[in-house]
Design a protein around this motif. Structure first.
Motif, short mmCIF file in Angstrom:
data_model
loop_
_atom_site.label_atom_id
_atom_site.label_comp_id
_atom_site.label_asym_id
_atom_site.label_seq_id
_atom_site.Cartn_x
_atom_site.Cartn_y
_atom_site.Cartn_z
N THR A 1 39.20 -25.54 15.35
CA THR A 1 38.75 -26.35 14.22
C THR A 1 39.81 -27.32 13.74
OG1 THR A 1 39.41 -24.55 12.75
CG2 THR A 1 37.10 -24.62 13.42
N ALA A 2 41.09 -27.00 13.98
CA ALA A 2 42.16 -27.89 13.53
C ALA A 2 42.33 -29.09 14.46
CB ALA A 2 43.48 -27.12 13.45
N PHE A 3 41.79 -29.00 15.66
CA PHE A 3 41.98 -30.07 16.64
C PHE A 3 40.77 -30.98 16.78
CE2 PHE A 3 44.48 -26.36 18.12
CZ PHE A 3 45.74 -26.91 17.98
N PHE A 4 39.59 -30.47 16.43
CA PHE A 4 38.37 -31.25 16.55
C PHE A 4 37.63 -31.26 15.21
CE2 PHE A 4 39.11 -29.45 20.78
CZ PHE A 4 39.04 -30.58 21.59
N PRO A 5 37.17 -32.42 14.77
CA PRO A 5 36.30 -32.43 13.59
C PRO A 5 35.00 -31.67 13.88
CG PRO A 5 36.33 -34.58 14.65
CD PRO A 5 37.37 -33.76 15.33
N GLN A 6 34.35 -31.21 12.84
CA GLN A 6 33.19 -30.35 13.00
C GLN A 6 32.10 -30.98 13.88
OE1 GLN A 6 33.25 -27.24 11.82
NE2 GLN A 6 31.34 -26.87 12.92
N GLU A 7 31.93 -32.29 13.77
CA GLU A 7 30.86 -32.93 14.54
C GLU A 7 31.18 -33.00 16.04
OE1 GLU A 7 33.50 -36.22 12.80
OE2 GLU A 7 32.60 -34.32 12.16
N LEU A 8 32.46 -32.79 16.41
CA LEU A 8 32.84 -32.82 17.82
C LEU A 8 33.06 -31.43 18.41
CD1 LEU A 8 35.48 -35.74 17.95
CD2 LEU A 8 33.04 -35.85 18.48
N LEU A 9 33.12 -30.41 17.55
CA LEU A 9 33.58 -29.10 17.99
C LEU A 9 32.68 -28.48 19.06
CD1 LEU A 9 35.75 -26.95 17.62
CD2 LEU A 9 34.38 -25.97 15.77
N SER A 10 31.37 -28.47 18.82
CA SER A 10 30.46 -27.86 19.80
C SER A 10 30.49 -28.60 21.13
CB SER A 10 29.03 -27.83 19.25
OG SER A 10 28.95 -26.98 18.12
N GLY A 11 30.51 -29.92 21.07
CA GLY A 11 30.59 -30.71 22.30
C GLY A 11 31.89 -30.46 23.03
N ALA A 12 32.99 -30.33 22.28
CA ALA A 12 34.28 -30.04 22.90
C ALA A 12 34.26 -28.68 23.60
CB ALA A 12 35.38 -30.08 21.85
N MET A 13 33.62 -27.70 22.96
CA MET A 13 33.52 -26.38 23.57
C MET A 13 32.75 -26.44 24.88
SD MET A 13 31.14 -23.73 24.02
CE MET A 13 29.96 -23.89 22.68
N LEU A 14 31.61 -27.15 24.87
CA LEU A 14 30.79 -27.27 26.07
C LEU A 14 31.55 -27.97 27.19
CD1 LEU A 14 27.34 -28.24 24.54
CD2 LEU A 14 27.96 -26.05 25.55
N LEU A 15 32.25 -29.04 26.86
CA LEU A 15 32.99 -29.77 27.88
C LEU A 15 34.17 -28.95 28.41
CD1 LEU A 15 33.02 -33.36 26.33
CD2 LEU A 15 31.78 -32.61 28.38
N SER A 16 34.87 -28.29 27.50
CA SER A 16 36.04 -27.50 27.92
C SER A 16 35.63 -26.36 28.85
CB SER A 16 36.77 -26.96 26.69
OG SER A 16 37.91 -26.21 27.08
N ARG A 17 34.63 -25.59 28.44
CA ARG A 17 34.17 -24.49 29.29
C ARG A 17 33.48 -25.01 30.55
NH1 ARG A 17 35.49 -19.50 29.91
NH2 ARG A 17 33.41 -18.56 29.82
N GLY A 18 32.82 -26.16 30.43
CA GLY A 18 32.20 -26.74 31.61
C GLY A 18 33.21 -27.11 32.67
N VAL A 19 34.32 -27.73 32.24
CA VAL A 19 35.35 -28.16 33.19
C VAL A 19 36.16 -26.97 33.71
CG1 VAL A 19 37.51 -29.47 33.39
CG2 VAL A 19 35.53 -30.50 32.26
N SER A 20 36.57 -26.07 32.81
CA SER A 20 37.49 -25.01 33.20
C SER A 20 36.80 -23.79 33.80
CB SER A 20 38.32 -24.56 31.99
OG SER A 20 37.49 -23.95 31.01
N PHE A 21 35.49 -23.64 33.59
CA PHE A 21 34.83 -22.43 34.06
C PHE A 21 33.58 -22.73 34.90
CE2 PHE A 21 31.89 -18.81 33.38
CZ PHE A 21 32.65 -17.82 34.00
N TYR A 22 32.57 -23.32 34.31
CA TYR A 22 31.29 -23.43 34.98
C TYR A 22 31.33 -24.36 36.20
CZ TYR A 22 29.54 -20.83 31.03
OH TYR A 22 29.35 -19.86 30.08
N LEU A 23 32.05 -25.47 36.10
CA LEU A 23 32.17 -26.38 37.25
C LEU A 23 32.82 -25.66 38.43
CD1 LEU A 23 32.13 -29.13 38.68
CD2 LEU A 23 34.29 -29.67 37.51
#
Length: 347
Positions: free
Chosen positions: A295-317
């Motif tokens: 939460t300290a690195f991403f504003p609330q409106e970006l947080l869920s998208g950041a989570m999806l992208l981060s897990r998408g790149v580091s795990f699901y891809l």
């Protein structure tokens, strides 16, 4: 494949669906699509490149560990073992399927089970040492941030790091003092018999097997100090690459809070805290932990998208890539048997 393991693999996609349903419930999906659409693909490619470095270095470490026990393995095969381990670790609870399938893949390439198992155990020791030490340093650096979590949630992350650190220290003490583990078991045996009388024998047999493998590894380490040190150095670089993915995602989304070292620290704590949970790929815990810690690195409106992208790149891809590489490796014809540079255990 055994039915229990198949059951866990079938559970994995269901767990993924439930996780994302819970996390995205109540979200403005239109806004979420807009956030994902605004991500700069160049920085996402940088994150994917960091993950490629992670797997490339793991392949190097597996080749080095096999060399310790006299096996000269091609780097291409070792890279394939890295993807095989990641795939099966991700779809089985507590990553229990990774090493057995790596050992099977090695056997298909002509590596005897004994040196293969000891090499995997050696690489695992190096991985655990660096993961826990990285997480401990991250805990110190991120302590102020963790203390702001609501409802005492910081305690979960603290206990996760401390538990892994305690296990690591106990393992180091057991290695340095050969008589410690048997003496400790003699004291714990009456308690184990009371708690689990039917499983006491199996626990003791398992412990003896683990202890025997550990001592066997240690006896083979003499004369390989440089190789063992290179495993640790390489794992530091591996974890730095892996933990950097949220930073690249932050740059892709143009988040003002992007800062490499603090984000490395937070990700290191999150990784160690959820790694031992009995969930395939730590699915659910990793996503939820991301939403709490970033939460300290991403504003609330970006947080869920950041989570999806981060897990998408580091795990699901790379889960998908791992499935493809593993399938191709197991369908291909085995290579020629590998030569032993020296007898196993020769000093």
């Amino acid at each position: 494949m055994a039915k229990p393991r198949l059951g866990w693999m079938l559970l994995f996609p269901a767990l993924v669906l439930v996780t994302f349903w819970l996390l995205l419930r109540g979200q403005d999906l239109g806004q979420l699509r807009a956030v994902l659409g605004q991500a700069d693909p160049r920085w996402l490619c940088a994150g994917a490149a960091a993950m490629a470095v992670y797997f490339g270095l793991e392949g190097r470490n597996l080749r080095t560990a096999l060399a310790v026990f006299g096996v000269d393995a091609p780097y291409r095969d070792c890279l394939s073992y890295a993807f095989t381990g990641f795939f099966f670790s991700s779809v089985t609870p507590s990553a229990t399927g990774g090493q057995p399938m790596q050992l099977l893949a090695m056997h298909r390439r002509g590596i005897d089970p004994a040196p293969g198992a000891l090499a995997l155990l050696t690489e695992f020791f190096s991985f655990q040492i660096v993961a826990v030490l990285y997480g401990s340093v991250g805990l110190l650096l991120a302590w102020g941030r963790l203390g702001t979590l609501p409802g005492g949630l910081w305690l979960f992350f603290l206990l996760g790091v401390l538990l892994d650190l305690t296990v690591l220290l106990a393992l180091a003490l057991a290695v340095s003092s050969p008589g410690l583990a048997p003496a400790l078991w003699r004291r714990l045996r009456p308690l184990v018999r009371r708690i689990a009388p039917r499983r006491c024998g199996r626990i003791e047999d398992w412990g003896r097997a683990q202890w025997r493998d550990l001592r066997r590894c240690v006896s083979c380490y003499r004369g390989h100090g440089r190789r063992l040190a290179s495993l640790l150095v390489t794992d530091v670089l591996r974890f730095t690459a892996y933990h950097s993915v949220p930073f690249w995602v932050a740059l892709a989304l143009g988040a003002d809070g992007a800062a490499l070292v603090p984000m490395l620290a937070v990700q290191a704590v999150l990784f160690v805290s959820v790694a031992s949970l009995p969930l395939p790929g730590a699915v659910g815990a990793s996503e939820g932990g991301f939403l709490l810690l970033y939460t300290a690195f991403f504003p609330q409106e970006l947080l869920s998208g950041a989570m999806l992208l981060s897990r998408g790149v580091s795990f699901y891809l790379f889960l998908l890539i791992g499935a493809l590489v593993t399938g191709a490796a197991f369908l291909s014809s085995p290579a020629a048997h590998l030569s032993l540079q020296r007898p196993l255990g020769e000093r």
